[in-house]
Scaffold this motif. Structure first.
Motif, PDB file in Angstrom:
ATOM      1  N   SER A  10     -28.377 -28.180  78.899  1.00  0.00           N
ATOM      2  CA  SER A  10     -27.547 -27.027  79.254  1.00  0.00           C
ATOM      3  C   SER A  10     -26.078 -27.293  78.946  1.00  0.00           C
ATOM      4  O   SER A  10     -25.203 -26.791  79.646  1.00  0.00           O
ATOM      5  CB  SER A  10     -27.727 -26.697  80.740  1.00  0.00           C
ATOM      6  N   THR A  57     -23.967 -24.161  78.417  1.00  0.00           N
ATOM      7  CA  THR A  57     -23.783 -23.409  79.656  1.00  0.00           C
ATOM      8  C   THR A  57     -22.674 -24.032  80.491  1.00  0.00           C
ATOM      9  O   THR A  57     -21.804 -23.330  81.024  1.00  0.00           O
ATOM     10  CB  THR A  57     -25.094 -23.386  80.471  1.00  0.00           C
ATOM     11  N   TRP A  91     -24.531 -22.452  86.471  1.00  0.00           N
ATOM     12  CA  TRP A  91     -25.585 -23.081  85.666  1.00  0.00           C
ATOM     13  C   TRP A  91     -26.955 -22.523  86.052  1.00  0.00           C
ATOM     14  O   TRP A  91     -27.770 -22.191  85.185  1.00  0.00           O
ATOM     15  CB  TRP A  91     -25.541 -24.592  85.891  1.00  0.00           C
ATOM     16  N   ARG A 139     -28.224 -20.605  82.734  1.00  0.00           N
ATOM     17  CA  ARG A 139     -28.775 -21.587  81.794  1.00  0.00           C
ATOM     18  C   ARG A 139     -29.962 -21.017  81.012  1.00  0.00           C
ATOM     19  O   ARG A 139     -30.283 -21.516  79.923  1.00  0.00           O
ATOM     20  CB  ARG A 139     -29.208 -22.843  82.538  1.00  0.00           C
TER      21      ARG A 139
END
Length: 396
Positions: free
Chosen positions: A305, A308, A362, A366
């Motif tokens: 991620s 993100t 997140w 994500r």
């Protein structure tokens, strides 16, 4: 706590077991460190202060110039471009081996890069419109939107360089470095137009990207070469700062006549070369550290991620700052002028709160970084990198 530790240990062991033996974990670790450096750097040197009923951006580097060394630690974009150059060249070589066309390869790469951007743009379009309709000042809205959008320039440059991988794969980093030097000489020494400096946005970041391509080709083998890169880069940076009139800070300082980052200067490029050399020198130690399941799991999860985290870290900081206004417009380290050591200490105390807010972002966004179908897991095979000998490389 023991139960949580046991669950984490089990998760880490599962991630470690699922990772192919040929994965270069040190590369992922360098990427993770580069992203964390950017995030922490922004959180430490960007301050939103309450002024005239709105918010304005300032930096502790304005009032406390002795904090410039902080920028030397957290300005890690050169390392990100270094890793990006290596991964792009290796990935493109692998795609050619598998008969994948250039168009299909670059489309997949850029899709992964820009898919998460859409969520940021949509949300902030709605937020900005709502703020304006709610009576927020235009200057305040502009300040917030600029903070969100300003990191996106990096993605545009990175995308252009990634698309140019077939050419960059054979390019020496000395050529774009020479362009940066020529532009700076014209701009600062010969009184050239300021706009010419924007040539360095591409040329400056092409230097570490091309260095990553050289790494993929095996041209940076040997610790002697890496120490030379560190020494030459550090000496050039120090000379340019001490006698060339370049700022000591490696990030932009509001109100400063010259920024080393916007656009990149020769000092920033020299510093980036030293930083990249140091990153490659510690690669073996990182590889040994990444052999530990717990350490590797953290890096692997962050890399899943990474975009993100990068795209939403400024939103997280601003959300905490705005929420703080509901309590007081004078919270130390959050709304106050960053002009003292006390402010620095207070800002450090706010970092876990920023991290918690980023965690919420997140969790919510994500999903936009995930592909709709499973991506092939990078493995190591013996392939030929353009311009280099046959060697073991990692590809997706």
């Amino acid at each position: 706590m023991p139960e949580l530790r046991a669950r984490w240990a089990a998760l880490a062991a599962g991630i470690d077991a699922a990772t192919p033996a040929g994965r270069d974990r040190a590369v992922d670790a360098l990427r993770a460190l580069a992203i964390l450096g950017v995030v922490l750097g922004h959180w430490l040197v960007t301050s939103l202060t309450a002024a005239d009923g709105g918010l304005r951006v300032t930096s502790p580097l304005v009032q406390l110039p002795w904090l410039a060394p902080v920028s030397w630690v957290f300005q890690t974009l050169a390392v990100f471009f270094l890793v990006g150059g290596r991964v792009a060249v290796v990935g493109y070589a692998s795609a050619r081996e598998r008969g994948v066309s250039y168009g299909a390869w670059v489309g997949q790469r850029l899709g992964r890069l820009f898919r998460p951007v859409a969520a940021v743009l949509v949300l902030w379009t709605v937020v900005a419109g709502g703020m304006l309709l709610g009576g927020a000042g235009v200057d305040t809205v502009r300040t917030l939107v600029k903070l969100v959008l300003s990191p996106l320039w990096f993605l545009v440059v990175f995308a252009v360089l990634t698309a140019a991988t077939p050419v960059v794969a054979r390019l020496s980093p000395l050529w774009p470095a020479a362009v940066v030097a020529g532009v700076d000489l014209w701009r600062f020494g010969a009184g050239g137009p300021e706009c010419i400096g924007w040539v360095n946005v591409a040329a400056g970041w092409l230097v570490p990207f091309a260095l990553g391509a050289a790494w993929a080709r095996g041209s940076l083998a040997g610790r002697g070469r890496l120490w030379l890169l560190v020494g030459a880069g550090a000496a050039a940076t120090a000379s340019l700062v001490l006698w060339g009139g370049y700022p000591a800070s490696m990030v932009g300082v509001p109100g400063a006549a010259v920024s080393n980052l916007n656009p990149p200067t020769l000092a920033a490029v020299a510093f980036g070369l030293a930083q990249c050399g140091l990153a490659l020198l510690v690669r073996d130690r990182l590889a040994r550290l990444m052999a530990r399941p717990s350490a590797w799991a953290k890096v692997a999860l962050l890399n899943l991620s990474a975009m993100t985290v990068f795209l939403w870290h400024q939103t997280a900081m601003m959300a905490v700052t705005a929420s703080g206004l509901l309590v007081s417009a004078d919270l130390p380290g959050l709304h106050t002028v960053p002009d003292s050591v006390g402010w620095v200490a207070a800002r450090m105390a706010w970092l876990p709160v920023f991290a918690a807010a980023l965690g919420l972002c997140w969790a919510a966004f994500r999903v936009h970084e995930q592909t709709r179908r499973p991506r092939p897991v990078p493995v190591t095979t013996a392939r030929r990198v353009p311009g280099g000998p046959t060697r073991e490389i990692t590809h997706a």
